[in-house]
Every structure is written in structure tokens, then in C-alpha cells.
Design a protein around this motif. Sequence first.
Motif, mmCIF file in Angstrom:
data_model
loop_
_atom_site.group_PDB
_atom_site.id
_atom_site.type_symbol
_atom_site.label_atom_id
_atom_site.label_comp_id
_atom_site.label_asym_id
_atom_site.label_seq_id
_atom_site.Cartn_x
_atom_site.Cartn_y
_atom_site.Cartn_z
ATOM 1 N N ASN A 1 36.951 31.420 35.991
ATOM 2 C CA ASN A 1 37.826 32.416 35.377
ATOM 3 C C ASN A 1 39.150 31.838 34.877
ATOM 4 O OD1 ASN A 1 39.135 31.968 37.756
ATOM 5 N ND2 ASN A 1 39.369 34.094 38.322
ATOM 6 N N CYS B 1 31.978 43.897 40.368
ATOM 7 C CA CYS B 1 32.192 45.021 39.481
ATOM 8 C C CYS B 1 31.536 46.257 40.074
ATOM 9 C CB CYS B 1 31.630 44.662 38.107
ATOM 10 S SG CYS B 1 30.893 45.948 37.175
ATOM 11 N N ILE C 1 28.072 40.519 40.759
ATOM 12 C CA ILE C 1 27.145 40.468 39.617
ATOM 13 C C ILE C 1 26.926 39.043 39.142
ATOM 14 C CG2 ILE C 1 27.570 42.813 38.823
ATOM 15 C CD1 ILE C 1 29.352 41.558 36.624
ATOM 16 N N ARG C 2 27.797 38.112 39.509
ATOM 17 C CA ARG C 2 27.582 36.737 39.091
ATOM 18 C C ARG C 2 28.289 35.810 40.080
ATOM 19 N NH1 ARG C 2 28.221 35.582 32.795
ATOM 20 N NH2 ARG C 2 27.041 37.501 32.814
ATOM 21 N N ARG C 3 27.694 34.652 40.309
ATOM 22 C CA ARG C 3 28.329 33.674 41.183
ATOM 23 C C ARG C 3 28.748 32.463 40.381
ATOM 24 N NH1 ARG C 3 27.528 35.000 46.571
ATOM 25 N NH2 ARG C 3 26.039 36.694 46.809
ATOM 26 N N GLN C 4 29.630 31.678 40.930
ATOM 27 C CA GLN C 4 30.112 30.444 40.291
ATOM 28 C C GLN C 4 30.588 30.692 38.865
ATOM 29 O OE1 GLN C 4 30.663 27.823 42.006
ATOM 30 N NE2 GLN C 4 29.704 28.639 43.832
ATOM 31 N N PHE C 5 31.446 31.701 38.688
ATOM 32 C CA PHE C 5 32.016 31.974 37.369
ATOM 33 C C PHE C 5 33.405 31.347 37.305
ATOM 34 C CE2 PHE C 5 34.618 34.673 34.571
ATOM 35 C CZ PHE C 5 33.910 34.534 33.407
ATOM 36 N N SER D 1 37.963 34.248 42.374
ATOM 37 C CA SER D 1 36.996 35.295 42.039
ATOM 38 C C SER D 1 37.586 36.234 40.989
ATOM 39 C CB SER D 1 36.587 36.069 43.291
ATOM 40 O OG SER D 1 37.723 36.503 43.968
ATOM 41 N N LEU E 1 31.608 37.404 29.953
ATOM 42 C CA LEU E 1 31.029 38.496 30.724
ATOM 43 C C LEU E 1 30.664 39.684 29.847
ATOM 44 C CD1 LEU E 1 33.284 38.495 33.867
ATOM 45 C CD2 LEU E 1 30.917 37.861 33.752
ATOM 46 N N ARG F 1 34.865 32.383 43.718
ATOM 47 C CA ARG F 1 34.339 32.189 42.368
ATOM 48 C C ARG F 1 33.238 33.183 42.001
ATOM 49 N NH1 ARG F 1 35.441 27.255 40.072
ATOM 50 N NH2 ARG F 1 33.391 27.057 39.129
ATOM 51 N N ALA F 2 33.236 34.367 42.617
ATOM 52 C CA ALA F 2 32.236 35.372 42.275
ATOM 53 C C ALA F 2 32.841 36.389 41.317
ATOM 54 C CB ALA F 2 31.755 36.066 43.533
ATOM 55 N N VAL F 3 31.974 37.109 40.595
ATOM 56 C CA VAL F 3 32.417 38.212 39.753
ATOM 57 C C VAL F 3 31.928 39.498 40.394
ATOM 58 C CG1 VAL F 3 32.334 39.236 37.470
ATOM 59 C CG2 VAL F 3 32.280 36.787 37.716
#
Lengths: 205, 190
Positions: free
Chosen positions: A187, A174, A181-185, A155, A203, A170-172
Motif C-alpha cells: 500500500n 473491507c 479480501i487480499r493478502r500481501q498487498f 495493512s 484494488l 499487509r492485508a486488505v
Amino acid sequence: MMRQVLDDIRFYASTGNPGRKPSVLRSLSVPLSRRGFWLLLGHRSCSYVVQRRNRCSPIWWLIRVAEVFIRYANVVINKSETAADCAIPGPVYFASRGHFIIGAMGIGTGTVIQRQVTLGEAVGVEGQKRPTIGANVWIGQGCVIAGGITIGDGSTILADSYVTTDVPPRAVVCGNPARVIRRQFDNTACLRNPETAGVPRGLEV
Amino acid sequence: MNFFREDLRRTSRGRHARSLIAKVCVVTRDFGLQAMAIYRLGRWLQQKSRNVLWWPLLGAGWLVYVVGSCYVKHALGIRLELSSDIGPGLYIGHFGGIVVRRCRLGANCSISQSSVIAPVVDGPGPTLGDRVWIGAHARVLGSIRVGDGCAISAAAIVQRDIPEKSLCMGNPARVVLRNYDNSRILNLPD
């Protein structure tokens, strides 16, 4: 413990050009130049001593004295403090500029922690617990992660956020208080270049 | 000097620090207390320096203050400037990135690592009441007034007045709870 330290050296030397085998010169320069590595080395030696607390030999007392000096060096050089029982099995990247208060239960392999980050227990809550950080997490500058929560593997926690709830893998995350604010990102791009502390690619608003 | 005794009592919670050796041990172990000692010394010297007759005696004191404040500022990262007016019994938890400048703190406050209490660019700084608890990475900025017994949560950014006995958190900070009792997190000695 020596194997862990060698792993750390290899990890710090390979930041910037991952996948490739770091040159000998670069590996030798890591213990001299990276302050984050000094912090990790100090933490490893302190926790090594603390785990073997029940040895009643005079050498152990000498080591205890050395441990006090190592802690003090961490304070003066890095402005950081780490809890001795924080489990760090693999290499973790700490930024060079310090100001860490690390009181987590454990930090996973390959995590990148930028400067001025506090990981610790929430104050004034019954049955205080401490956070657990997964592997390959990117923690931005000035984050506070408090309470008995789990940060999932892979994450991303953006700068200046205050995390008090569990973060899925794997989430973002903030904001203050933090939201997903976003899933499956993915990094891996920002883990590859930990020296840049800005907003990860993909992002930007 | 009495103020520093209060700080010491606050940090050691009145338990261990009976004898002089125990007190010295507490000061060597607690970095926040070292910063407070240097700040209190500076304030005492400032107070005495108003009288010209004291000046020849105070030179050595100022030398100790300058060296000590350099140590506190650069080795520990705690900036307690003499322009701030701090009441008795301040507790500094951890160290690093603390800035306290041109403000007024009441008695028995508590601040944590990386918290900033300062004016915005220019002008008067914040005024905090008694028994205020400030969390890690919190910022209290501008000429605002924070009431007695407030609790400012970790990473909150406060730029408005806050009524007394309230809990506020977030960025920008909002009052989440009124009539909040912060005596447990303050950890005051009885």
C-alpha cells in the motif's frame, strides 16, 4: 516533544512528493493550512501535559487551563476528540476534514487516517479494551475499529468497514463486518498520496 | 422543560448534578447535552408559537435558538432538526456528523457519533421505540419501525423493520440476536 512536532511538519510537507526534501516555503505553510496537523499538535500538547500530572507548580495549572482551550479548539475546528493517553510516537496523517474520535492505545508511524473514523473500545463487552494500530496503515473514510484488536503493519482498511477482529500485516480488509479480501498487498502507493481518499490503485474491481 | 431534566439526569447518571452549579458544569462539559438544550428550547418555542398572544414575548427566544442552533450545527456537527420528535432522556455520546431529521424517537434512547436517523430523500422518517441504543456510524433510513429495547450495532445500515428487543448489525443490517438485553450498554440511571 519539539522533535516530534518538527518530524510531523516534515512528514506533512512531504506528502505528495515523497523522498524529496520539502522546500522551506512548503514546510512553513503546513502549520497554517493543514487541519490534521493542528489536531496532531493539540493531541501532542495535551498528552504532554497529562503525562506530567504530578507537578504542583502554578505554571502547571496555567497549562491545564490552556489544555482545556486546546481540546475545545479541536472540537470546534476538527469535530474530533482524542484520548490523551493514545501513544503516537511518530508522524501520522489525519485528513483535513475532521470527525475523528481517536481512542486507540497507540498509532504507528506513517499511518494515514481519512475522515470520519472512529477508533475505540467496543461497548457492552466485559473488560473493555482499545485497538492498537500498526505503522503504515491506510484507514479509509468512515471506518469503525472497535475492541482490543491489533491492526498489523502495512495493512489497508477500505472505506466504511467495521473491524472487530485482528488484521494481519499487509492485508486488505473491507466490508461490514470486515473480512480479509487480499493478502500481501503493497500500500505504499496510497500512503504516498494521502490527500486522495478514493479506492487505492490495484484494488479496483 | 421536563424532558430536558430527563436528558440531564440521563447524561449525569443522577450522581453529580444535584446543585445548579453542578448542572451548569455538566452542560458546559457535555457537547451532546448542549445540542439537546438548544433542540428542547426550539421545540418549546414551537409549541408556544401556536398561540398568537405569545408571539411578542418569543422573539428573543427564537434569536437565542437561531444562534444556538448555528453553533451546534457548525461547531459540533450535530443536526437535531425540529421536525423530529424526540422523547425524554436522549443521550448523545460524542459529537460530529449526527443527523436526526423527521423521525420519532421514544424515551431513553441513546445515539453515538456520526449516526444518521433520517428519511430517504422524501417521505416519512423512521419510528424508534423506547430504550433503543444506536452505535457509532449507524444509519437508520426510510419509513421503518424499530421496536422497543433494540440495539443497533456500530456501522449498521438499517432499512427494514426490526422487531423489539433484538440486536442487529452489518450492512445491510440483519437481526443477529433476539431477546437481547441492552440495559447494560444503555447505562440508564436507576
